[in-house]
Design a protein around this motif. Sequence first.
Motif, mmCIF file in Angstrom:
data_model
loop_
_atom_site.group_PDB
_atom_site.id
_atom_site.type_symbol
_atom_site.label_atom_id
_atom_site.label_comp_id
_atom_site.label_asym_id
_atom_site.label_seq_id
_atom_site.Cartn_x
_atom_site.Cartn_y
_atom_site.Cartn_z
ATOM 1 N N ILE A 135 0.851 -1.188 0.000
ATOM 2 C CA ILE A 135 0.000 0.000 0.000
ATOM 3 C C ILE A 135 0.889 1.241 0.000
ATOM 4 C CG2 ILE A 135 -1.833 1.268 1.177
ATOM 5 C CD1 ILE A 135 -2.718 -1.317 2.474
ATOM 6 N N PHE A 136 0.508 2.227 -0.822
ATOM 7 C CA PHE A 136 1.273 3.463 -0.953
ATOM 8 C C PHE A 136 0.363 4.642 -0.614
ATOM 9 C CE2 PHE A 136 2.803 0.176 -3.694
ATOM 10 C CZ PHE A 136 4.187 0.281 -3.678
ATOM 11 N N TYR A 137 0.801 5.438 0.363
ATOM 12 C CA TYR A 137 0.058 6.632 0.762
ATOM 13 C C TYR A 137 0.868 7.844 0.328
ATOM 14 C CZ TYR A 137 -1.966 3.170 3.994
ATOM 15 O OH TYR A 137 -2.539 2.059 4.542
ATOM 16 N N ILE A 138 0.271 8.687 -0.511
ATOM 17 C CA ILE A 138 1.022 9.800 -1.092
ATOM 18 C C ILE A 138 0.175 11.065 -1.073
ATOM 19 C CG2 ILE A 138 2.365 10.573 -3.095
ATOM 20 C CD1 ILE A 138 2.114 7.531 -4.029
ATOM 21 N N GLY A 139 0.806 12.173 -0.714
ATOM 22 C CA GLY A 139 0.144 13.474 -0.785
ATOM 23 C C GLY A 139 1.020 14.450 -1.546
ATOM 24 N N ILE A 140 0.400 15.343 -2.286
ATOM 25 C CA ILE A 140 1.161 16.314 -3.072
ATOM 26 C C ILE A 140 0.390 17.625 -3.150
ATOM 27 C CG2 ILE A 140 0.248 15.753 -5.367
ATOM 28 C CD1 ILE A 140 3.235 15.757 -6.304
ATOM 29 N N GLU A 141 1.127 18.725 -3.215
ATOM 30 C CA GLU A 141 0.542 20.057 -3.354
ATOM 31 C C GLU A 141 1.202 20.791 -4.509
ATOM 32 O OE1 GLU A 141 1.121 22.168 0.276
ATOM 33 O OE2 GLU A 141 -0.328 20.973 1.417
ATOM 34 N N ILE A 142 0.402 21.567 -5.226
ATOM 35 C CA ILE A 142 0.922 22.455 -6.260
ATOM 36 C C ILE A 142 0.333 23.837 -5.997
ATOM 37 C CG2 ILE A 142 1.168 22.900 -8.724
ATOM 38 C CD1 ILE A 142 0.631 19.949 -9.229
#
Length: 257
Positions: free
Chosen positions: A119-126
Amino acid sequence: MSILFQTNILNSFIIFYIIIATVELSHSASKHKIPSYIKICKRNDPHVEECILNSVEQLRPRLVNGIPELDVPALEPLTLPEVVVSRGGNFRAVGTNVIVRGASNFKVTKLKVDLKKNIFYIGIEIPHLTFDAQYDVNARILVVPVKGKGPIKANATDVVGDVVLKARKVKREGETYIEFKSIDIDLKIENYSVRLENLFNGDKALGDAVNVALNENKKDFMKALKPIVEKVVGEIVLDIANKITKNFTYDELFPKE
């Protein structure tokens, strides 16, 4: 479906393109020889998330200009020849010659890799994205009809994406591979503006009214479109992720040493 939906799709596509490109490239090794500038992270590293984040930062300058040898296009600007959203009936939007600026300023805000459960938990902001394109749309959002073709300019600020990718191990020709089976997405856009020219065959009064409606009722439009956007983007992301991982065995993607 409207051009606003299409703009949200582009926001989401950019976020998850970055996620897939950076996380998968930072792991990948070997059958397709990976250049030395990509730092490989080992699955037994107790600080694997930190390793991946460092790899992402090392890759950032190359992601800006693209990595042709790995078929990774430039992020600045990101050029998309065509984006099509069609669900039948009054539900069609097409964008062509789409040029997106600002994606290279992404920030990875969260990364957790559970390789025992895959399982991969990823967050990103632009912080800010701008879009220029040609649109062709015939749709209805809430009670607002949107029809026409011509140039579009749009921008979005504080775009945030959180994703949970779930995978499983599969056997092919005696080798173990990883296959992504499901995805959960939570997409938020703090603000946006959009301007469509030549709506309703150039009817200025109708065109101005629709542009005002799209820009003055943002919360309602985004709330109505959010589930559809997340579903469509999820399908796209799973397809992209599996196209990447099918070329590498599990041990090549996540080496022990």
